[in-house]
Every structure is written in C-alpha cells, then in structure tokens.
Motif scaffolding. Sequence first.
Motif, short mmCIF file in Angstrom:
data_model
loop_
_atom_site.label_atom_id
_atom_site.label_comp_id
_atom_site.label_asym_id
_atom_site.label_seq_id
_atom_site.Cartn_x
_atom_site.Cartn_y
_atom_site.Cartn_z
N LEU A 11 0.82 -1.20 0.00
CA LEU A 11 0.00 0.00 0.00
C LEU A 11 0.87 1.27 0.00
N ARG A 15 1.29 3.77 -3.40
CA ARG A 15 0.71 5.10 -3.29
C ARG A 15 1.76 6.19 -3.11
N TYR A 17 4.38 6.62 -0.76
CA TYR A 17 4.73 7.19 0.54
C TYR A 17 6.18 6.95 0.93
N ARG A 62 -2.98 4.86 6.53
CA ARG A 62 -2.66 3.67 5.71
C ARG A 62 -2.23 2.51 6.59
N GLN A 65 -5.30 1.13 7.88
CA GLN A 65 -6.05 0.47 6.81
C GLN A 65 -5.49 -0.91 6.50
N SER A 66 -4.19 -1.06 6.70
CA SER A 66 -3.62 -2.36 6.39
C SER A 66 -3.51 -3.22 7.65
N ASP A 278 -8.63 8.16 -0.60
CA ASP A 278 -8.76 6.71 -0.56
C ASP A 278 -9.29 6.14 -1.88
#
Length: 408
Positions: A11, A15, A17, A62, A65-66, A278
């Motif tokens: 992720l 994305r 990061y 994030r 989220q993971s 998102d």
Amino acid sequence: MTAYKSELLRLLDTRGYIHQATDANALDALASKEVVPGYIGFDATAPSLHVGSLVQIMLLRRLQQSGHKPIVLMGGGTSKIGDPSFKDEARKMLTTDLIGENIASIKRIFERFLTFGDGPSDAVMLDNSEWLDALEYIPFLRDVGQHFSINRMLSFDSVKLRLDREQSLSFLEFNYMILQAYDFMELSRRTGCRLQMGGSDQWGNIVNGIELTRRMDSVEVFGVTTPLITTADGGKMGKTVSGAVWLHEDQLPSYDYWQFWRNTDDRDVGRFLRLFTDLPLDEIARLESLQGSEINAAKIALANAATAMCRGEEAALQAAETARRTFEEGAAGGDLPSINVTDTVSLIDALVALDFVVSKKEARRMIQGGGARVEGEVVSDENAVILRQTAAVKISAGKKKHGIISFS
RNA sequence: GGACAGGUGGCCGAGUGGUUAAAGGCAGCAGACUGUAAAUCUGCCCGGUUUUCCGUACGCUGGUUCGAAUCCAGCCCUGUCCA
C-alpha cells in the motif's frame, strides 16, 4: 522495487509514501505476520496542523487500513525544546499549559483520519512528556548518553546546516535528537512499537532511535520516511490565498480547504490523489490520464475526496456546490465568505473586511489594478461605495476570491 | 574576558552623510493569455490619506550634523579565533 508481501508495504509503495526505509524486507516480513505498531511524532507547538503534516497523518491512516496500529506521538516534552532540524532559528519555547491545549485541539483532527480505541489496531495518542519530564539528568546521561557520539551527531545534515550557516545551535536544541531517539526506544518498551515514520527530514533522528533501541534493548525496529511533498513548481505545499492551509475548520473554512485542492497543479493531481484520498488506484489512473481542460474533473474529484475526509461529506458537498455556482454560473454560492453590514460601505472597507486584502492601501491597489469586481463588473473607482440594498452583493477580488456582503 | 566579522523590508542581498521608503533577486498579489492549472508578458508589492501630504522603518539607546541605514559612544545579539 521488489514486490512486497505485506499489505502494508504494498500500500505504501504503490501510493508513493516511501522515500527511504531501513531494511524494508525485514519490515515486510514482520508486517505480513503480525500487527505492527508504528508511530509518527507531531509537534505540539500550534493548536492545529496544516496540510504540511497531512502526508504523515495519511501514513498513519494507511497503517491502520492495512491492519496495523497507529500511534500518534505528541511532542509535549520535545515541544519544550524545539526541533532544530533544518530550521534557521531556534523556536520559541512554549508553556506547559499551552502545549496541553494544543494537544487536545490536535486530537480532534486525528479523529477524522483514524479510529481510536482499545482494539489491537485502534489508534492511540501518547504524549512524550509522560516519560521525558521525569528523566533525571545523571542516570539519563549514563544510560543513554553513552550511546551517542558527538562526532557522529555533528555530521548529521540537520546539525551541519546550522553550523555551516554560522547560526547558533544551543545545547538544548542539540539534545533534541537524543530525546527523539529515546522516544522510539521508550515506545518500543511501552507499546511494542516497531516502526517510526516521518518526513524525509526526520531520517537522521529515526535512524538514531533505531540504533539506540538496538544497543540498549537488542530489539530491531524500523524506519520509513516519506518524500518531501513539494508542488510541481518546486514550492512547499500548503499555501492558499490567505495563508496556511489548516486542517481545523475553525482556522480555515471548508470552502477554502476545498479550493486549495481544486487549485492543484496539473502535474500533481495523480500524486496527490494517491497520497491524500482513498480512491482506488485504477480510478486514479483514469483521472490522471485526462488531458487538457478535462483534468479539471480530476481536480474536483481530489477536492471532494480530500475535503470529505478532513471536513466531512456534508462540508465537501457544500463547498463543491458553492464552487460550481460561483465559477460556472458566476452566481454567488452559499458557502462563500460573507460579511454583514448595516449601511452603505466603501468598496475598500468591504475588501478589507472580507480579508481579501490586508490593508486599505492594498485594497486601493487592487481596485486601481482592475482586480476588484462588484457583481461581476470591474470597478476601477477606488472611492466606490456599495449602497445599502435588500439583496446581497457579490464582491470579487481577482478571479478566485469571491465574497458576499449582506445588509441588515 | 580579548581579537576579528556581522545584525537592512516576508526571505536572500546591495547600499558607507543628502534626489534612499532604501538597487537587485525570490516569494506574494493583480491584469493579459487560459482550464479556478502551468509557462510567459505587464503592473503592484510598509501603513494612513481628500494621491506627490503625513506616519513608521535599516539590532537597541543616546550623540554629531541643516540632514544618518550610512559618522561617534554605550548596550544587546550572532559567528570565528584566543583565554
């Protein structure tokens, strides 16, 4: 880049990061088999955060989220010192009370982005004054200080910058990096925290914490830094017509927040969509590929999603609708900044009252330069007045700043 | 404590007695062009005002002078070297 196994690293990687990471593969392995608590430190020097901190906030989001546990570390203790990294001058020191208020206020922002609670992957907020305030000098020096080499500390960019520029760096500030390293170790002991994240300017501090933790506790912890988010034209991110882009609505109206995202540079749209919304990646890819003026659709999607996340769905819809009416129909949307007056006002005063200009002098210049409009018509007479009337009057300064005057 | 260097507008940086609200650059604002983007060009960019009028400004406080960011004295702060 190798393909990561863990949801977390995939992720973050896809994305955009990750700037640097210590032993990414080991972290990947860890994240794919257990919940990794990770933290980011935030300043407590202001009552709000602005978009400059948003990447960091999103990074914690994030993480959650993971399936991992975000720890928001407020620098209540370190704010009493001030991070010298890459700053030209020493920061002002704050009182304990003020810092406490700031922390309470900042917590409200995080609640928008993270789920707090007691569950395994619920976010928690800690304040490093909890342990820093209680430190005793001699024991601290003996236990922790022995692990730091001045020779090495002097070689850090953050310190070198100050020395090279012939600016003073006090011993107090010099200690900042030691305390930050200590934070990491303390968090690792208290919460099992295994990961520190931060902006690229924090790399040195993070690495120090990793080493300290290894030397003192023989525990392996990890660090990830984000790239410095600049706008495509090289500027620092986060300025609007009226200053910093605050995340708190009482410091920046949601309409302005929406506008900030709406005015994103073409070249930044895809990157920002990935970092700050998102939206699914395939949707972003589609938006990003729009050409010419169609890219505006992507900017609207960005503004909607980013505003909804920070200010709520309702605020985003309202801001979008106001913008549509104002810019596409030339009408006065409901969410525009407005002032109420009781009688005829001069155009100059109106511009000042709406905060479109900071002084009357500037208002005059604006009018002389043809930048001021009343109901869409350019007014070049700087002595113009707006007569008292029943209907509200739309005032514009430049193409983007619009406001409403109503009479009571 | 001593020697030397320095402290100028949001930032960088010229300016060593007058025409200096202070060159130049950056940032910012507005106009043109556009797509509420970028780039480019133009104008503006201390404040107040009935617009060449007033106030404030070159670390601080005094002084010299018709006149000082510029000279003098003291102080504060920063850096480098010495003690």
